[in-house]
Design an enzyme around this catalytic site. Structure first.
Site, PDB file in Angstrom:
ATOM      1  N   ASP A  82       0.839  -1.198   0.000  1.00  0.00           N
ATOM      2  CA  ASP A  82       0.000   0.000   0.000  1.00  0.00           C
ATOM      3  C   ASP A  82       0.877   1.253   0.000  1.00  0.00           C
ATOM      4  O   ASP A  82       1.813   1.373   0.800  1.00  0.00           O
ATOM      5  CB  ASP A  82      -0.893  -0.021   1.246  1.00  0.00           C
ATOM      6  CG  ASP A  82      -1.933   1.079   1.252  1.00  0.00           C
ATOM      7  OD1 ASP A  82      -2.391   1.472   0.162  1.00  0.00           O
ATOM      8  OD2 ASP A  82      -2.304   1.536   2.354  1.00  0.00           O
ATOM      9  N   HIS A  83       0.599   2.174  -0.903  1.00  0.00           N
ATOM     10  CA  HIS A  83       1.295   3.468  -0.956  1.00  0.00           C
ATOM     11  C   HIS A  83       2.820   3.325  -0.968  1.00  0.00           C
ATOM     12  O   HIS A  83       3.528   4.005  -0.217  1.00  0.00           O
ATOM     13  CB  HIS A  83       0.853   4.366   0.206  1.00  0.00           C
ATOM     14  CG  HIS A  83      -0.528   4.903   0.045  1.00  0.00           C
ATOM     15  ND1 HIS A  83      -0.831   5.927  -0.829  1.00  0.00           N
ATOM     16  CD2 HIS A  83      -1.705   4.541   0.625  1.00  0.00           C
ATOM     17  CE1 HIS A  83      -2.130   6.180  -0.761  1.00  0.00           C
ATOM     18  NE2 HIS A  83      -2.685   5.348   0.100  1.00  0.00           N
ATOM     19  N   GLY A 181      -7.076   9.128   7.379  1.00  0.00           N
ATOM     20  CA  GLY A 181      -7.378   9.485   8.758  1.00  0.00           C
ATOM     21  C   GLY A 181      -8.880   9.460   9.003  1.00  0.00           C
ATOM     22  O   GLY A 181      -9.664   9.038   8.157  1.00  0.00           O
ATOM     23  N   HIS A 208      -9.520   4.987  -1.398  1.00  0.00           N
ATOM     24  CA  HIS A 208      -8.693   5.123  -0.200  1.00  0.00           C
ATOM     25  C   HIS A 208      -9.381   6.077   0.768  1.00  0.00           C
ATOM     26  O   HIS A 208     -10.264   6.840   0.403  1.00  0.00           O
ATOM     27  CB  HIS A 208      -7.312   5.663  -0.569  1.00  0.00           C
ATOM     28  CG  HIS A 208      -6.435   4.663  -1.242  1.00  0.00           C
ATOM     29  ND1 HIS A 208      -5.385   4.039  -0.609  1.00  0.00           N
ATOM     30  CD2 HIS A 208      -6.463   4.151  -2.500  1.00  0.00           C
ATOM     31  CE1 HIS A 208      -4.793   3.209  -1.450  1.00  0.00           C
ATOM     32  NE2 HIS A 208      -5.437   3.255  -2.611  1.00  0.00           N
ATOM     33  N   GLY A 209      -8.956   6.019   2.029  1.00  0.00           N
ATOM     34  CA  GLY A 209      -9.500   6.940   3.021  1.00  0.00           C
ATOM     35  C   GLY A 209     -10.926   6.637   3.426  1.00  0.00           C
ATOM     36  O   GLY A 209     -11.716   7.546   3.677  1.00  0.00           O
ATOM     37  N   ASN A 230     -10.280   0.732   1.023  1.00  0.00           N
ATOM     38  CA  ASN A 230      -9.129   0.708   1.929  1.00  0.00           C
ATOM     39  C   ASN A 230      -9.498   1.256   3.298  1.00  0.00           C
ATOM     40  O   ASN A 230     -10.040   2.356   3.398  1.00  0.00           O
ATOM     41  CB  ASN A 230      -7.982   1.539   1.356  1.00  0.00           C
ATOM     42  CG  ASN A 230      -7.226   0.827   0.263  1.00  0.00           C
ATOM     43  OD1 ASN A 230      -7.826   0.223  -0.625  1.00  0.00           O
ATOM     44  ND2 ASN A 230      -5.911   0.888   0.318  1.00  0.00           N
ATOM     45  N   THR A 233      -7.018   3.639   9.419  1.00  0.00           N
ATOM     46  CA  THR A 233      -7.092   4.401  10.668  1.00  0.00           C
ATOM     47  C   THR A 233      -8.167   3.867  11.608  1.00  0.00           C
ATOM     48  O   THR A 233      -7.953   3.778  12.825  1.00  0.00           O
ATOM     49  CB  THR A 233      -7.361   5.886  10.369  1.00  0.00           C
ATOM     50  OG1 THR A 233      -6.348   6.372   9.479  1.00  0.00           O
ATOM     51  CG2 THR A 233      -7.351   6.710  11.637  1.00  0.00           C
TER      52      THR A 233
END
Length: 284
Positions: A82-83, A181, A208-209, A230, A233
């Site tokens: 990831d990333h 986040g 994402h996020g 995804n 957090t």
């Protein structure tokens, strides 16, 4: 046998109208929660790790854990970078056995993003490794990378098609209003933009996020083409808060086998909810 590429997972999700959750893990306990929950619900899941996670736990260790748990539970699993941003880092992990990669060059200008991603795609496809890339950029913090909201930008639908065709990627991560986040208030997702991207690009799309998004929003994105969700957090927060609460209430506790159970239970609730939101229960 049970460690698989994400390509078939996401193609199946695209055909079936559901999404596969990618859960960011950090250690044995967080991986246990994801795999055990997925196996119990017969749900396809992706085990994701940022560069920091692979440094913390060790690539060989994570690969061995995923392989062992996939066999133990007779459940197909994918382990995903990831990333990741560095070609040499990606190449080393692919040679070690990783079969799913996200190359994140979204911070670069469009032409450079294409060039960087294509280099990774050309290498990875030689090993039958699926590649995800991002167009647009999310705000918030992922690993050690902080993107200010003012620097975040949404995916351009017309550029998305050019990007997909020029790079040869297997899935596309889009920016439609989410951020890394948790959210102070509910984000306003740009569903019309997502629908437009879907019309331009026939690849599985990635969101994402997703930590803290409502069930309604997640399911709406899936209807509009999102095939991978995804979550990071929200898992860390649940695990950490439950652990803090337990140790506050039981200051005498010293055995990790005991005090980690409450943390695992809290994280399990999040994993179960995300699987339900994605509509992938019984799809493995």
């Amino acid at each position: 046998m049970y460690v698989v590429s994400t390509k078939q997972m996401l193609n199946n999700a695209q055909r079936g109208g559901y999404a596969v959750p990618a859960f960011n893990i950090h250690n044995l306990e967080t991986m246990q929660v994801v795999v055990e929950t997925a196996a119990n619900l017969h749900a396809p899941v992706i085990i994701a790790g940022t560069p920091g996670t692979f440094t913390h736990a060790g690539t060989e260790n994570l690969l061995a854990l995923v392989s062992a748990m996939a066999k133990q539970y007779h459940h197909p699993l994918a382990i995903h970078l990831d990333h990741h941003t560095k070609f040499d880092d990606i190449a080393q992990k692919v040679r070690s056995g990783v079969r799913s990669v996200m190359i994140d060059a979204s911070h670069l200008p469009f032409a450079q993003n294409i060039s960087r991603v294509k280099e990774v795609v050309d290498f990875c496809h030689r090993f039958d490794v699926s590649v995800e890339a991002e167009l647009g950029q999310l705000g918030g913090q992922e690993d050690d990378v902080q993107v200010n909201e003012a620097d975040a930008f949404y995916t351009n639908p017309a550029q998305a098609r050019e990007f997909a065709e020029a790079t040869g990627i297997d899935s596309l991560a889009v920016a439609i209003g989410t951020a890394h986040g948790m959210y102070a208030s509910a984000p306003a997702l740009d569903f019309s933009r997502l629908e437009n991207i879907r019309q331009w690009v026939n690849l599985p799309l990635v969101l994402h996020g997703a930590s803290g998004l409502s069930t309604k929003d997640i399911q709406q994105t899936i209807k509009l083409g999102i095939c991978k969700i995804n979550v990071a957090t929200e898992l860390k927060n649940a695990f950490s808060q439950a652990l803090k609460n337990y140790l506050t209430e039981h200051p005498e506790a010293t055995d990790p086998r005991d005090y980690l159970q409450s943390a695992k239970s809290a994280m399990r609730d999040v994993v179960s909810k995300v699987i339900a939101d994605c509509g992938c229960e019984g799809r493995a």
